[in-house]
Design a protein around this motif. Sequence first.
Motif, mmCIF file in Angstrom:
data_model
loop_
_atom_site.group_PDB
_atom_site.id
_atom_site.type_symbol
_atom_site.label_atom_id
_atom_site.label_comp_id
_atom_site.label_asym_id
_atom_site.label_seq_id
_atom_site.Cartn_x
_atom_site.Cartn_y
_atom_site.Cartn_z
ATOM 1 N N THR A 101 0.824 -1.209 0.000
ATOM 2 C CA THR A 101 0.000 0.000 0.000
ATOM 3 C C THR A 101 0.857 1.257 0.000
ATOM 4 O O THR A 101 0.545 2.233 -0.687
ATOM 5 N N ASP A 143 0.008 5.429 7.590
ATOM 6 C CA ASP A 143 -0.410 4.145 8.155
ATOM 7 C C ASP A 143 -1.056 4.410 9.509
ATOM 8 O O ASP A 143 -0.464 5.079 10.367
ATOM 9 N N TYR A 166 -4.315 4.670 6.011
ATOM 10 C CA TYR A 166 -4.478 3.337 5.441
ATOM 11 C C TYR A 166 -4.142 2.307 6.514
ATOM 12 O O TYR A 166 -3.593 2.634 7.568
ATOM 13 N N ASP A 167 -4.481 1.067 6.240
ATOM 14 C CA ASP A 167 -4.403 0.023 7.256
ATOM 15 C C ASP A 167 -3.325 -0.992 6.902
ATOM 16 O O ASP A 167 -3.616 -2.168 6.645
ATOM 17 N N LEU A 175 -8.109 4.842 3.295
ATOM 18 C CA LEU A 175 -7.603 5.019 1.937
ATOM 19 C C LEU A 175 -8.163 3.955 1.007
ATOM 20 O O LEU A 175 -8.666 4.265 -0.085
ATOM 21 N N GLU A 176 -8.103 2.710 1.439
ATOM 22 C CA GLU A 176 -8.569 1.608 0.608
ATOM 23 C C GLU A 176 -10.065 1.726 0.337
ATOM 24 O O GLU A 176 -10.536 1.501 -0.791
#
Length: 539
Positions: A101, A143, A166-167, A175-176
Amino acid sequence: MGPSLRWGDGMTGYDSFVRDRLPPPDQQPEFLLLDYPERLNAAAELLKGGKPGDLAVTNAHGRWTYAQLDDLSGRIARLLVETQGLIPGNRVLLRGPNGYTLFAAWLGVLKAGGVCVTTMPLLRNGEIATVIDAAQVSHAIVDSRFIGDFRGAMSQTRFVKHLVKYDGDYGKGELETRCAGLKPLPPVDSARDDPALIAFTSGTTGIPKGCIQFHRDILAPCDTFAKAHFRMAPGDIVMTSAPIAFTFGLGATLMFPLRFGAATATIEQPSPPTMLESIARHGVTHLATAPTAYKAMLSQPGLDDALKTLKCCLSAGEHLPKAVWEFWKERTGMSIVDGIGSTEMMHIFISESGDAIRPGSTGRAVPGYEATVLDADGQPMDEGEGRLAVRGPTGCRYLDDPRQKHYVEGSWNLTGDTYRKDGDGYFWYVARSDDMIVSSGYNIGAPEVENALLAHPAVAECAVIGVPCPERGQKVKAFVVLAANVTPDEALISELKNFVKATIAPYKYPREIEFVDALPKTATGKLRRVELRTRSQES
């Protein structure tokens, strides 16, 4: 300098902040340019390296192809442009460990025309705030596991307007989710000399320097160093211990494998045992890490399993001792490729590989680069000992920083290293020319550690130096003068170490602390570090 046509020429919607803060032409080095087209987007070029169905990234969370990496990076680019208002030239901070990512976000920023500012996950809020202020960062992709220090940094600055989390590589973060329904954005029509990233040094004076790299500078190390000495092809799998916030890690982990159609295996917490386990699990063929890691791996039980697929090893970040090279060669049969690079130069510019390696030497100038040593008058020498100087397709461009004139002299980049050049053009490391401490591949500025210690109420004065360490090459040692009525003991040493870890990146903390009554100084009050080094060698 630069092309006649750029994003923003005769048009609105371009943020010229970085371009406006380039050093004046007479303070820049000579560039020995490679033949790249005038219009160039580095992300698009890198993603052409592999076929759509080829493996691009693998780790404990999954496997992703070039097509998937291209798709996600394009959707991130559209998110930045259409929902967060990014215009070409805006700076985007990235924060997180190496992974699919993060790589997609890095490529997405370039596709959108943004300028990447990648930071190490280990940095604390004050260090992050310094970077945000220097680059006037407007967007951030972070993150979620590392959001705490970043939010602390945001509270100290006024520039960041857009933040998305994001994860990791679990695929379930903000984000995803926000990118899921978007169509990929085609890469912007950028120029080869448009700024693409600002890579920050560790800051020998406590103030990091931002190094501006263009789109062409991202491709140049691939087509010089990697092509000559770290060769890879489709089917190969690369792994490194360095985060992509370091340009050494960025090249070896992301740029090189993509350029040549290979894949990357990422690991979030690299250590010799975990790297060996990951090499065996993912079938890694190419490894890039620091000399201290190679030495530690020699005693690990997982080495034999790793050697079943490993075929190329690269060392950088600090000088590779001849003994470590010989031990590794004897145990594994592989010759470690050594090299010296710098953030200012983007990547490695002196190296050697194969039968041309001379153990103990860093190597010769990488094809495309010229290197020499300068005498006391600044004149190049055919051979002898002096200041290392280099020029090539990449070079130093500090972001609005008066220290530019100290790194560039005439047409040369001066790295701050002292080297000996022999009659065959091989370079032999002598020492750092400044007070930089290089520990396990990390550059640590002594003043930054001193400033952290001085924030503790028990510390009246302190001085930090690097001392020899068989495991790390060098380790940080602090000499501390205590405040009145403070008792020196082991408990206080532990407290000071933990205090520094909580103030700045943990790897910078002093691993050895010595309490002293006074620090050696000159008649004018300047600290005599050389006396402290001598004292440490004698003890």
